[in-house]
Design a protein around this motif. Structure first.
Motif, PDB file in Angstrom:
ATOM      1  N   ASP A 205       0.848  -1.184   0.000  1.00 10.71           N
ATOM      2  CA  ASP A 205       0.000   0.000   0.000  1.00 10.71           C
ATOM      3  C   ASP A 205       0.889   1.242   0.000  1.00 10.71           C
ATOM      4  N   ASP A 206       0.228   2.395  -0.148  1.00  8.21           N
ATOM      5  CA  ASP A 206       0.905   3.684  -0.008  1.00  8.21           C
ATOM      6  C   ASP A 206       0.508   4.364   1.293  1.00  8.21           C
ATOM      7  N   LEU A 207      -0.171   3.629   2.164  1.00  6.62           N
ATOM      8  CA  LEU A 207      -0.564   4.111   3.482  1.00  6.62           C
ATOM      9  C   LEU A 207      -0.363   2.999   4.499  1.00  6.62           C
ATOM     10  N   PRO A 208      -0.171   3.354   5.765  1.00  5.82           N
ATOM     11  CA  PRO A 208      -0.161   2.325   6.807  1.00  5.82           C
ATOM     12  C   PRO A 208      -1.513   1.622   6.879  1.00  5.82           C
ATOM     13  N   TYR A 209      -1.495   0.401   7.396  1.00  6.15           N
ATOM     14  CA  TYR A 209      -2.754  -0.315   7.606  1.00  6.15           C
ATOM     15  C   TYR A 209      -2.582  -1.316   8.741  1.00  6.15           C
ATOM     16  N   TRP A 210      -3.717  -1.720   9.292  1.00  6.28           N
ATOM     17  CA  TRP A 210      -3.736  -2.632  10.425  1.00  6.28           C
ATOM     18  C   TRP A 210      -3.994  -4.067   9.980  1.00  6.28           C
ATOM     19  N   LEU A 211      -3.330  -5.016  10.642  1.00  9.82           N
ATOM     20  CA  LEU A 211      -3.646  -6.429  10.562  1.00  9.82           C
ATOM     21  C   LEU A 211      -3.945  -6.937  11.971  1.00  9.82           C
ATOM     22  N   GLU A 212      -4.661  -8.021  12.056  1.00 10.57           N
ATOM     23  CA  GLU A 212      -4.860  -8.677  13.345  1.00 10.57           C
ATOM     24  C   GLU A 212      -3.508  -9.067  13.931  1.00 10.57           C
ATOM     25  N   PHE A 260       6.944  10.954  -6.502  1.00 10.44           N
ATOM     26  CA  PHE A 260       6.601  12.045  -5.591  1.00 10.44           C
ATOM     27  C   PHE A 260       5.498  12.921  -6.172  1.00 10.44           C
ATOM     28  N   ASP A 261       5.622  13.280  -7.444  1.00  8.35           N
ATOM     29  CA  ASP A 261       4.660  14.196  -8.060  1.00  8.35           C
ATOM     30  C   ASP A 261       3.250  13.616  -8.075  1.00  8.35           C
ATOM     31  N   VAL A 262       3.121  12.336  -8.411  1.00  7.40           N
ATOM     32  CA  VAL A 262       1.800  11.709  -8.433  1.00  7.40           C
ATOM     33  C   VAL A 262       1.200  11.678  -7.032  1.00  7.40           C
ATOM     34  N   LEU A 263       1.990  11.274  -6.051  1.00  2.00           N
ATOM     35  CA  LEU A 263       1.485  11.202  -4.683  1.00  2.00           C
ATOM     36  C   LEU A 263       1.209  12.585  -4.116  1.00  2.00           C
ATOM     37  N   TYR A 264       2.035  13.551  -4.470  1.00  2.00           N
ATOM     38  CA  TYR A 264       1.829  14.916  -3.994  1.00  2.00           C
ATOM     39  C   TYR A 264       0.520  15.479  -4.547  1.00  2.00           C
ATOM     40  N   GLU A 265       0.241  15.199  -5.806  1.00  2.00           N
ATOM     41  CA  GLU A 265      -1.009  15.658  -6.415  1.00  2.00           C
ATOM     42  C   GLU A 265      -2.208  15.014  -5.721  1.00  2.00           C
ATOM     43  N   GLU A 266      -2.087  13.737  -5.386  1.00  2.00           N
ATOM     44  CA  GLU A 266      -3.165  13.082  -4.650  1.00  2.00           C
ATOM     45  C   GLU A 266      -3.364  13.738  -3.288  1.00  2.00           C
ATOM     46  N   GLY A 267      -2.266  14.158  -2.676  1.00  2.00           N
ATOM     47  CA  GLY A 267      -2.372  14.861  -1.403  1.00  2.00           C
ATOM     48  C   GLY A 267      -3.094  16.186  -1.546  1.00  2.00           C
ATOM     49  N   LEU A 268      -2.824  16.893  -2.629  1.00  2.00           N
ATOM     50  CA  LEU A 268      -3.510  18.170  -2.878  1.00  2.00           C
ATOM     51  C   LEU A 268      -5.011  17.954  -3.070  1.00  2.00           C
ATOM     52  N   GLU A 269      -5.379  16.754  -3.530  1.00  2.00           N
ATOM     53  CA  GLU A 269      -6.788  16.427  -3.753  1.00  2.00           C
ATOM     54  C   GLU A 269      -7.454  15.860  -2.502  1.00  2.00           C
ATOM     55  N   GLY A 270      -6.699  15.804  -1.383  1.00  2.00           N
ATOM     56  CA  GLY A 270      -7.277  15.312  -0.132  1.00  2.00           C
ATOM     57  C   GLY A 270      -7.058  13.843   0.138  1.00  2.00           C
ATOM     58  N   ARG A 271      -6.180  13.191  -0.628  1.00  2.00           N
ATOM     59  CA  ARG A 271      -5.896  11.767  -0.433  1.00  2.00           C
ATOM     60  C   ARG A 271      -4.387  11.589  -0.233  1.00  2.00           C
ATOM     61  N   ALA A 272      -3.848  12.187   0.805  1.00  2.36           N
ATOM     62  CA  ALA A 272      -2.396  12.179   1.034  1.00  2.36           C
ATOM     63  C   ALA A 272      -1.880  10.761   1.257  1.00  2.36           C
ATOM     64  N   LYS A 273      -0.653  10.549   0.880  1.00  5.42           N
ATOM     65  CA  LYS A 273      -0.026   9.228   0.974  1.00  5.42           C
ATOM     66  C   LYS A 273       1.338   9.342   1.642  1.00  5.42           C
ATOM     67  N   MET A 274       2.019   8.191   1.731  1.00  4.53           N
ATOM     68  CA  MET A 274       3.416   8.160   2.151  1.00  4.53           C
ATOM     69  C   MET A 274       4.240   7.589   1.011  1.00  4.53           C
TER      70      MET A 274
END
Length: 334
Positions: A205-212, A260-274
């Motif tokens: 993923d491009d974000l943290p997530y939880w597992l059991e 970086f540019d693709v993820l940064y643009e997603e962040g500008l749209e309210g869907r920030a990533k790592m």
């Protein structure tokens, strides 16, 4: 405690759906549009070598990747390549990070730290995170669960001894791991009273997530296991992958910027990533390649809303904003 042989039977369900179309706003500190995580892999001195009782020499992430293992003897060519990482590559990277005041997470092989003990306290003092990359840089698939568990405790002992920090490691990335590894490092951290913040044994993923929690099936409270995903595409090891890697530092730099540019643009749209950037001392520590990393650091320094963070900082943020629930384990945020 159940027999360690049972650990090899544990595999979590594959989290294939994840956040789907409803990707969350991670609310990065300061309203950042992206979190950039630099990871330095410190493996030199922990690789396969007959001096350590191994059958032959190392063959992975080396310039001459097609070179076969030298069985029963030393390979001075490979040995000296790894030596470069500790002697020249890591100090060069540390100077670069200090120049830009960026902090990294260092996936630290305990045997490597033991061979350069002066660096441990220095790295901690400079604000870098020491995470566990195992006791030695070897394939744990070849170990029994009992052997792997012993190696994890040895890794904790050495990391604490040579950093002077009794609370490390807070995160794990074994990499060359067995199916039993997540359960074993959760167990080792619990037994040692360590604050276990995250696992990075995932590229999912491009974000943290939880597992059991891997320990839940043993009757332990299900406190969840937070995954901070890593990256194999924004990773300098591709310099030495025949036919599928970077032919120059410019290739690496362009891919980092595009990501970086693709993820940064997603962040500008309210869907920030790592974004994770994987570095190896013996690889990008070479002068002709380090230039690409510095150019990338210069590039992101010109952008507003960039959070350059260690992985433990990302984990603490996520735990505070999105604490573990069964629903979040299934990919939902609310």
């Amino acid at each position: 405690m159940p027999s360690a042989t049972k650990y090899s039977e544990y595999l979590p369900e594959r989290p294939l759906v994840g956040y789907g179309m409803d990707q969350p706003d991670p609310h990065w500190p300061g309203g950042a549009k992206i979190a950039v995580s630099f990871v330095i892999n410190w493996e030199e001195g922990g690789e396969r070598n007959i001096l350590e009782g191994d059958s032959g020499s190392e063959t992975f992430i080396i310039e001459h990747l097609t070179r076969p293992s030298r069985i029963g003897g030393r390979d001075d060519m490979t040995e000296s390549e790894f030596e470069y990482g500790g002697r020249a590559g890591l100090p060069r990277l540390m100077r670069l990070f200090k120049k830009y005041n960026f902090k990294s997470t260092i996936y630290t092989v305990a045997a490597a730290l033991e061979r350069a003990p002066y660096l441990g306290p220095m790295l901690v003092a400079q604000g870098h995170e020491i995470a566990s990359h195992g006791d030695r840089w070897i394939n744990s698939m070849a170990m029994s669960p009992e052997e792997e568990e012993e190696h994890m405790h040895q890794a904790i002992d050495r990391l604490q001894k040579y950093t002077g920090d009794p609370n490390v490691p807070r995160g794990w990335m074994i990499g060359r791991r067995s199916n039993a590894s997540p359960r074993l490092y959760c167990r080792a951290a619990k037994e040692r009273g360590l604050e276990f913040l995250y696992s990075s044994d995932s590229y999912g993923d491009d974000l943290p997530y939880w597992l059991e929690s891997p320990l839940a099936s043993e009757g332990e409270p299900d406190e969840g296991m937070l995954v901070i995903p890593y990256s194999l595409d924004c990773n300098d090891f591709r310099f030495v992958v025949p036919g599928s890697g970077w032919s120059s530092g410019e290739d690496f730099y362009n891919h980092l910027v595009d990501t970086f540019d693709v993820l940064y643009e997603e962040g500008l749209e309210g869907r920030a990533k790592m974004m994770s950037v994987g570095l190896h001392n013996r690889c990008v520590g070479r002068p002709g390649r380090l230039a690409a990393v510095e150019k990338f650091m210069q590039y992101i320094s010109t952008k507003e809303g960039v959070w350059v963070a260690r992985r433990d900082e990302i984990a603490r943020h996520w735990r505070e904003k999105f604490p573990y629930t069964v629903e979040r384990c299934q990919g939902r945020m609310l």
